[in-house]
Design a protein around this motif. Structure first.
Motif, PDB file in Angstrom:
ATOM      1  N   UNK A 111      42.603  26.564  77.705  1.00  0.00           N
ATOM      2  CA  UNK A 111      42.925  27.357  76.260  1.00  0.00           C
ATOM      3  C   UNK A 111      42.605  26.319  75.113  1.00  0.00           C
ATOM      4  N   UNK A 112      42.703  25.096  75.431  1.00  0.00           N
ATOM      5  CA  UNK A 112      42.487  24.268  74.376  1.00  0.00           C
ATOM      6  C   UNK A 112      42.045  22.676  74.999  1.00  0.00           C
ATOM      7  N   UNK A 113      41.356  22.115  74.166  1.00  0.00           N
ATOM      8  CA  UNK A 113      40.982  20.728  74.547  1.00  0.00           C
ATOM      9  C   UNK A 113      42.045  19.696  74.468  1.00  0.00           C
ATOM     10  N   UNK A 114      43.263  20.143  73.759  1.00  0.00           N
ATOM     11  CA  UNK A 114      44.080  19.251  73.216  1.00  0.00           C
ATOM     12  C   UNK A 114      45.487  19.465  74.010  1.00  0.00           C
ATOM     13  N   UNK A 115      45.505  20.502  74.882  1.00  0.00           N
ATOM     14  CA  UNK A 115      46.629  20.617  75.794  1.00  0.00           C
ATOM     15  C   UNK A 115      46.491  20.183  77.190  1.00  0.00           C
ATOM     16  N   UNK A 116      47.527  20.243  77.960  1.00  0.00           N
ATOM     17  CA  UNK A 116      47.356  20.017  79.382  1.00  0.00           C
ATOM     18  C   UNK A 116      46.649  20.902  80.240  1.00  0.00           C
ATOM     19  N   UNK A 117      46.322  20.500  81.080  1.00  0.00           N
ATOM     20  CA  UNK A 117      45.223  21.513  82.056  1.00  0.00           C
ATOM     21  C   UNK A 117      46.216  22.649  82.617  1.00  0.00           C
ATOM     22  N   UNK A 118      47.427  22.510  82.419  1.00  0.00           N
ATOM     23  CA  UNK A 118      48.134  23.808  83.330  1.00  0.00           C
ATOM     24  C   UNK A 118      48.160  24.962  82.457  1.00  0.00           C
ATOM     25  N   UNK A 119      47.431  25.044  81.266  1.00  0.00           N
ATOM     26  CA  UNK A 119      47.587  26.032  80.361  1.00  0.00           C
ATOM     27  C   UNK A 119      46.235  26.829  80.561  1.00  0.00           C
ATOM     28  N   UNK A 120      45.436  26.554  81.545  1.00  0.00           N
ATOM     29  CA  UNK A 120      44.065  27.093  81.608  1.00  0.00           C
ATOM     30  C   UNK A 120      44.009  28.586  81.960  1.00  0.00           C
ATOM     31  N   UNK A 121      43.167  29.328  81.618  1.00  0.00           N
ATOM     32  CA  UNK A 121      43.067  30.636  81.605  1.00  0.00           C
ATOM     33  C   UNK A 121      42.139  30.897  82.910  1.00  0.00           C
ATOM     34  N   UNK A 122      42.561  31.765  83.755  1.00  0.00           N
ATOM     35  CA  UNK A 122      41.816  32.262  84.793  1.00  0.00           C
ATOM     36  C   UNK A 122      40.903  33.450  84.560  1.00  0.00           C
ATOM     37  N   UNK A 123      39.540  33.278  84.826  1.00  0.00           N
ATOM     38  CA  UNK A 123      38.743  34.528  84.427  1.00  0.00           C
ATOM     39  C   UNK A 123      37.960  34.817  85.647  1.00  0.00           C
ATOM     40  N   UNK A 124      38.054  36.297  86.240  1.00  0.00           N
ATOM     41  CA  UNK A 124      37.467  36.697  87.334  1.00  0.00           C
ATOM     42  C   UNK A 124      36.151  37.604  87.079  1.00  0.00           C
ATOM     43  N   UNK A 125      35.019  37.233  87.625  1.00  0.00           N
ATOM     44  CA  UNK A 125      33.729  37.838  87.270  1.00  0.00           C
ATOM     45  C   UNK A 125      33.357  38.342  88.639  1.00  0.00           C
ATOM     46  N   UNK A 126      33.136  39.817  88.708  1.00  0.00           N
ATOM     47  CA  UNK A 126      32.442  40.543  89.990  1.00  0.00           C
ATOM     48  C   UNK A 126      30.727  40.275  89.648  1.00  0.00           C
ATOM     49  N   UNK A 127      30.079  39.620  90.770  1.00  0.00           N
ATOM     50  CA  UNK A 127      28.856  39.464  90.712  1.00  0.00           C
ATOM     51  C   UNK A 127      28.215  40.218  92.013  1.00  0.00           C
TER      52      UNK A 127
END
Length: 142
Positions: A111-127
């Motif tokens: 979500x931000x380059x300044x925060x820890x990696x545990x705040x990451x967003x998961x995005x699912x994409x159907x292909x």
């Protein structure tokens, strides 16, 4: 107009009003790589919308072109280096690619380059997976 693949288009266009299908920088069609061909909107007789690039100048362009010019460039190509999108089909090696399956891909973005990696967003994409007879494969968003 000739659609002979050995006649350069910049000399074959005769007295037409529209410019021949050529690179805007080097002025020739010899290094064009076509990426897409679709119907002109609104429809124009004998014209299609074509997306292409010049492998020499690295110039990309999308514009209306005469179907004879497009055919001449396609006829000159010995082996495709890319995928051509034509009429909703993806073409590689001169054949439409076949649907091979589907996947769901997970993309992770912080979500931000300044925060820890545990705040990451998961995005699912159907292909959808397309495969050519030669083994070339691509995944496209569905």
């Amino acid at each position: 107009m000739s659609i002979d693949p050995h006649v350069p288009l910049d000399h074959a266009s005769g007295g037409r009003d529209e410019p021949a299908l050529v690179c805007g920088r080097c002025g020739t069609d010899k290094n064009l790589l076509l990426h897409s061909i679709s119907a002109a909107c609104p429809p124009v007789r004998d014209m299609v919308e074509v997306g292409y690039s010049c492998t020499r100048c690295r110039l990309d362009n999308v514009r209306l072109a005469d179907v004879a010019d497009v055919a001449a460039v396609l006829n000159r190509t010995r082996s495709p280096q890319d995928v051509l999108v034509f009429g909703g089909n993806y073409i590689h090696c001169g054949q439409p690619m076949q649907r091979f399956g589907a996947e769901i891909r997970r993309l992770v973005a912080p979500m931000s380059t300044e925060r820890a990696a545990d705040d990451a967003l998961d995005i699912y994409l159907r292909t959808r997976v397309l495969r050519c007879a030669c083994g070339f494969q691509i995944e496209l968003p569905d």
